[in-house]
Design an enzyme around this catalytic site. Structure first.
Site, PDB file in Angstrom:
ATOM      1  CB  CYS A  81      -0.909  -0.118   1.310  1.00 18.74           C
ATOM      2  SG  CYS A  81      -2.407   1.094   0.885  1.00 18.74           S
ATOM      3  CG  HIS A 185      -3.998  -3.601   2.697  1.00 22.69           C
ATOM      4  ND1 HIS A 185      -2.934  -3.181   3.563  1.00 22.69           N
ATOM      5  CD2 HIS A 185      -4.390  -2.375   1.997  1.00 22.69           C
ATOM      6  CE1 HIS A 185      -2.991  -1.889   3.520  1.00 22.69           C
ATOM      7  NE2 HIS A 185      -3.963  -1.261   2.791  1.00 22.69           N
ATOM      8  CD  GLU A 187      -1.925  -6.399   5.099  1.00 22.48           C
ATOM      9  OE1 GLU A 187      -2.312  -5.107   5.283  1.00 22.48           O
ATOM     10  OE2 GLU A 187      -1.451  -6.624   4.029  1.00 22.48           O
TER      11      GLU A 187
END
Length: 210
Positions: A81, A185, A187
């Protein structure tokens, strides 16, 4: 020596990234120690927040030269990001701010018709433009999770590995040598994102790069 060092400069979703690596069986250390980061086998530069504030924090913590050295010697690095956006020459969030200058280009705000809300938030289909090791066993047009108001415009289109579309196509991932960075993202992107993190954790480290 840490296998994976996640750079802590108080601007990232650090624990979520760390837990992502743990879920795929890899230990990652959250650290702001320049020496520990420099010696790691792999490095992650996460980021949530404003471009200018983030660059200021990296400079204050003497991490800019460390990051540049890591990339220059070929240590695998993953930006996430804001960690993607700062790799470029300049960002225009709340002014004009000098970036890390590792890649040529700029980071600009979405200017879109009223039907497109900014920030761009949620799941988006992501098209693989140039396959690489980080995308191994990840299907083209997979969905990843995004939260951002700004996007990067690389001078060299050859660094673009993945594109997504929000009002217009934008760069969703770059890859150059052992440097990778995503606007999305991983994650937060469930199984597909975890696979990307696993690929990064298992990417070969070139001899002498760490």
């Amino acid at each position: 020596m840490a296998e994976i060092a996640i750079i802590d400069y108080q601007m990232g979703n650090l624990r979520s990234v760390q837990k992502g690596f743990e879920r795929v069986g890899h230990h990652a250390v959250v650290t702001s120690d320049p020496a520990e980061i420099a010696q790691a086998s792999r490095v992650v530069l996460p980021g949530v927040g404003a471009f200018g504030d983030a660059i200021t924090e990296l400079r204050r913590r003497d991490l800019v030269s460390v990051i540049r050295d890591i990339v220059a010697r070929g240590t695998p690095m993953l930006g996430i990001c804001l960690g993607l956006q700062m790799l470029f020459d300049v960002g225009y969030e709340g002014g004009e701010f000098e970036g890390l200058g590792i890649l040529a280009g700029k980071c600009v705000r979405f200017h879109l018709p009223a039907e497109f809300k900014v920030p761009h938030m949620g799941w988006n289909r992501s098209h693989i433009v140039r396959p690489n090791a980080l995308l191994s066993d990840i299907a083209d047009n997979s969905y990843f999770y995004y939260v951002h108001s700004y996007y990067v415009v690389p001078t060299d289109a050859n660094v673009i590995a993945v594109q997504a579309d929000y009002g217009h196509p934008f760069c969703a991932m770059i890859a150059k040598g052992q440097l990778f960075a995503t606007q999305f993202h991983p994650e937060k992107s469930q199984a597909t994102g975890l696979k990307l993190l696993q690929n990064f954790a298992e990417i070969p480290v070139l001899q002498g790069s760490a």
